[in-house]
Design an enzyme around this catalytic site. Structure first.
Site, PDB file in Angstrom:
ATOM      1  N   ASP A  37      89.689 -29.065  -1.580  1.00  0.00           N
ATOM      2  CA  ASP A  37      90.596 -30.189  -1.765  1.00  0.00           C
ATOM      3  C   ASP A  37      91.336 -29.997  -3.076  1.00  0.00           C
ATOM      4  OD1 ASP A  37      88.540 -30.580  -3.489  1.00  0.00           O
ATOM      5  OD2 ASP A  37      87.992 -32.578  -2.781  1.00  0.00           O
ATOM      6  N   SER A  40      89.302 -29.018  -6.612  1.00  0.00           N
ATOM      7  CA  SER A  40      88.412 -27.857  -6.676  1.00  0.00           C
ATOM      8  C   SER A  40      88.259 -27.337  -8.101  1.00  0.00           C
ATOM      9  CB  SER A  40      88.952 -26.751  -5.762  1.00  0.00           C
ATOM     10  OG  SER A  40      90.246 -26.340  -6.191  1.00  0.00           O
ATOM     11  N   HIS A 143      93.189 -22.419  -5.009  1.00  0.00           N
ATOM     12  CA  HIS A 143      91.821 -22.921  -4.856  1.00  0.00           C
ATOM     13  C   HIS A 143      90.913 -22.182  -5.831  1.00  0.00           C
ATOM     14  CE1 HIS A 143      88.292 -24.615  -2.931  1.00  0.00           C
ATOM     15  NE2 HIS A 143      87.778 -23.398  -2.871  1.00  0.00           N
TER      16      HIS A 143
END
Length: 853
Positions: A37, A40, A143
């Site tokens: 999400d 992170s 991410h």
């Protein structure tokens, strides 16, 4: 204390091996996945700083506060308005970037080791005085994940197993937890043929010694609680009365059962014995469930209690929440409602919230229109008064149909009795149609009409038969068979009259007037009708490949004057599904079992349509001898033809006794017994080209029944055919069947030859006889009778690639008499001169181009 074997550390939460993870694990590193999400990055920093990811939002706020205080340092790295950027970064749905990673490194005084795919890490030093580092894995999807040493993960797995075992063994007090974990995760490591067990004085098993050195300590019923909700279903725990928790559970269940019995009005004297789920008194409920193939607790819990398997609990919990939110489509910590959302509304002066549906939302989100279910009307409420639905009140929508095939099917009940068993055939059981089908729903039709062709033929015949039925009833005496079948025949007769379709051309039905005493004309039984117009009063002759083609072998002429067909072409399609070949005479060698359906005798007594004989004593057979003899002879003839032998009484009806093949026989005797309409299957003419569709006169070959052969046995056929003699004659090339036809794809350089078939007396198996007749061949010539127009010049209306017909190759020599009245042993000049043809329609124009390349 339990003794276990040493195993390498594994991941219990990873579903499939990741190549990036394998690359890091081969170098002693472990990548711990975080929630995918926008938080992170902050989850990674919170876990490495405080050993938990629950503080990711607090880490985000601290980062925003620090960047705001150090505005002069970070403002130049942020494009656009700095205040707007900081305001957006404070929201949970904003992704963190490398700028936030630098800010948190300065905030927590740590340098960064940045790992990327297939990279051992890049050290980013912000200050050399920082002693510790953040290990962050970054990919191009913005991410971030955490990276640890394998030794750290091994210690974390041990701590995790201790924590979960304390929870399940000390708090829940479940029996044999360690043994259940080994059975669930490593069942292949147990060898139950070689192990030792220890028992106490009461007969309980207290310890298991495996051959590989593992030792499992088993629990007693007094120290554990039952895993079942009702401990009375477990004989291992129900026999011991010193369980306070189980006693409380059992007391509550007993009170509930008593209340249910009182509500139902029962006396309460029913037997209170329940069928135990765990009947063994000396074995724990956990082990008994494992023996029955039932997991006592989830596999994720078992992985958490394994000291050699690390489970990423944070990632698993986030993944489960995401799946649950996606399944139930609920708003989790989000008040961003859309039109059509189902939510709760808080109304003024009301103590509870009502369920509503959002109908419209203003652009500035100050107010919205909602439909309240309780009051049944649409009202305007402030946007702040809307709240998400609680999970217990939300009901998901029905799944789409494409997901239904993945759901478990409901088992169909098995029918009791003998219907479920395989029935055996008994000779005394006969099939009766009345037992399975209703007469009103079962119509037996001899053929399937397409476009209602020849409708007037069958309608007139039915009307004439209806007028003659009363007279036939008066003339024929009543019998037992007719008395039994009369009610059913009347029902069938009424249904046939009710479902009869009126003919389109009413004048055709008035042309024939039948008197009361005259017998009705026979029905015209036909399987195929060519799709070509025919002149009135004449039925188009059948082609030799059809079931009506063997006129010499089965001379069943159609009695009476045939009814004129309609002006446009039409077809009767049979149930077999074989379409008729194109019009024209097609050769077929030897007799075959296909035969036309003959008309029944006219003096048959009875009512309605004929029916099959089913009774074993033959009481339902016709009483007249004429009908029995007719159908008996038909069966005998069919038996002879199915065995491919000639009936003895029909040898004189053949047009030949041997196979007509001059390539294999030096001489033969030709029996001329055919007429103009009955051509033999061997000496038929191939279909003509559509270029001669406008011709006015048929070829003399069509008017002659037989053609004598050249008995010259000295002639030897080469690889390519020899040059034809007297090429200007139209009769020779037109009947020259073995001449190879040029292939259109080879530009005349390749030819197709026909093979010689087997003799007609060869025995063929019955399955081969039931095959459909072969399709017509492709003949590329221009001589023949008129044909359908509409095709281009030089083309054939039939598809190329069809198999060649099974024919006997032969030649017709020039000046050979084709007249059927001539003697078979004499050669006379042709009495009928052919009509002069144009240059384009002569066969020489066809063969010359391909033979003189």
């Amino acid at each position: 204390m339990d003794m276990q074997v040493q195993r390498p550390i594994t991941s219990g939460s990873r579903q499939a091996p990741d190549p990036y993870d394998q690359y890091l694990e081969s170098r002693g590193l472990y990548r711990k996945h975080t929630a995918r999400d926008a938080s992170s990055l902050f989850r990674v920093i919170a876990e490495q700083m405080y050993d938990t990811q629950m503080l990711h939002y607090e880490i985000r706020l601290e980062c925003v506060r620090f960047m705001t205080l150090k505005r002069r340092i970070f403002e130049k790295e942020i494009p656009g308005d700095f205040d707007s950027y900081m305001q957006d970064m404070s929201k949970p749905k904003t992704y963190g970037t490398m700028t936030e990673l630098r800010a948190m490194s300065c905030l927590y005084r740590r340098n960064v080791i940045l790992y990327e795919p297939y990279n051992m890490g890049t050290s980013v030093v912000f200050n050399r005085r920082y002693a510790e580092n953040f290990r962050v894995f970054f990919n191009n999807e913005n991410h971030f994940d955490s990276v640890y040493d394998v030794e750290y993960i091994e210690r974390a797995a041990i701590c995790q197993s201790i924590a979960f075992k304390l929870l399940y063994q000390k708090l829940f007090k479940l029996p044999d937890v360690s043994f259940a974990v080994e059975i669930m995760l490593h069942p292949h490591t147990f060898n139950w043929d070689r192990f030792n067990v220890e028992f106490d004085d009461k007969g309980y098993m207290v310890r298991i010694h495996c051959t590989d050195g593992r030792v499992f300590k088993l629990d007693l019923p007094g120290d554990t609680n039952c895993i079942l909700e009702n401990y009375k279903l477990c004989n291992f725990h129900s026999t011991n009365g010193n369980q306070s928790i189980n006693a409380r559970k059992g007391g509550r269940l007993e009170i509930k059962n008593q209340e249910e019995r009182k509500a139902s009005g029962s006396s309460g004297h029913e037997p209170n014995d329940l069928l135990p789920m765990c009947p063994n008194r000396l074995e724990s409920c956990v082990r008994q469930l494992l023996d029955d193939g039932i997991s006592p607790f989830p596999y994720k819990v078992a992985k958490s209690m394994d000291p050699y398997m690390y489970r990423n609990i944070e990632f698993d919990c986030w993944n489960d929440m995401r799946k649950e939110a996606k399944l139930y489509n609920v708003y989790i910590n989000d008040y961003n409602f859309k039109v059509g959302a189902k939510c709760k509304v808080e109304l003024p002066n009301e103590t509870e919230m009502y369920t509503c549906h959002v109908q419209n939302i203003s652009k500035d989100k100050n107010y919205c229109h909602v439909f309240v279910e309780r009051i049944g009307k649409e009202i305007v409420v402030p946007y702040e008064s809307l709240h998400p639905l609680p999970p217990d009140e939300y009901r998901p929508w029905s799944l789409p149909f494409r997901y239904h095939r993945q759901m478990p099917r409901l088992p169909l009940p098995k029918y009791a009795g003998k219907a479920n068993k395989s029935s055996k055939w008994k000779k005394n059981k006969l099939f009766e149609m009345d037992q399975y089908f209703e007469h009103s729903k079962c119509d037996l039709m001899p053929y399937m009409p397409v476009d209602n062709c020849y409708q007037g033929v069958h309608i007139q015949d039915d009307e004439q038969r209806d007028h003659n039925d009363p007279e036939q009833n008066d003339q024929n005496p009543t019998t037992e068979q007719r008395d039994r079948e009369e009610p059913q025949a009347q029902k069938q007769h009424q249904r046939t009259k009710a479902s009869r379709v009126q003919p389109q051309n009413s004048s055709s039905s008035q042309n024939q007037e039948v008197s009361g005493s005259a017998a009705p004309p026979p029905t015209q039984y036909m399987n195929y009708v060519p799709m070509i117009p025919s002149r009135p009063g004449h039925l188009p002759p059948p082609w030799p490949a059809s079931p009506m083609a063997i006129a010499e072998e089965f001379p069943f002429p159609i009695s009476g004057t045939p009814h004129p067909p309609p002006t446009e072409g039409c077809v009767y399609m049979p149930f077999g599904g074989y379409g008729p070949p194109p019009p024209g005479a097609v050769a077929l060698s030897g007799p075959h079992p296909f035969m036309p359906l003959p008309s029944p005798p006219l003096n048959v007594t009875g009512i309605g349509e004929p029916r099959r004989s089913l009774h074993p004593n033959g009481e339902d057979l016709p009483v007249d001898m004429v009908t029995l003899r007719y159908f008996y002879n038909m069966g005998v003839d069919l038996h002879w033809r199915m065995s491919h032998h000639t009936p003895p009484d029909e040898l004189g009806m053949f047009g030949y006794h041997q196979q007509n093949n001059t390539d294999q026989q030096a001489g033969r005797t030709v029996v001329i017994g055919a007429t103009e309409d009955n051509l033999t299957a061997v000496e038929s003419t191939p279909p003509p080209s559509p270029e001669v569709a406008n011709a006015t006169e048929q070829s003399p070959l069509e008017k002659s029944a037989y053609a004598k052969r050249n008995l010259n046995s000295v002639k030897v056929r080469g690889k390519r055919p020899e040059q034809l003699q007297d090429i200007k004659d139209s009769l020779g090339p037109a009947a020259f069947l073995p001449t190879p036809t040029p292939s259109p794809s080879s530009n005349g350089s390749q030819f197709s030859f026909y093979t010689t078939p087997s003799p007609h007396h060869h025995l063929i198996t019955p399955p081969r006889l039931l095959q459909p007749p072969p399709p017509p061949p492709i003949f590329y010539h221009k001589a023949g009778p008129p044909q359908l127009g509409g095709a281009a010049q030089g083309q054939t209306p039939y598809a190329w690639g069809m198999p060649a017909p099974v024919v006997s190759p032969y030649e017709v020599i020039n000046n050979y008499n084709m007249d059927p009245s001539a003697q078979p042993q004499q050669q006379q000049p042709a009495t009928l001169q052919p009509a002069p043809l144009s240059v384009q329609s002569q066969p020489a124009a066809v063969y010359a181009a391909t033979r003189h390349h």
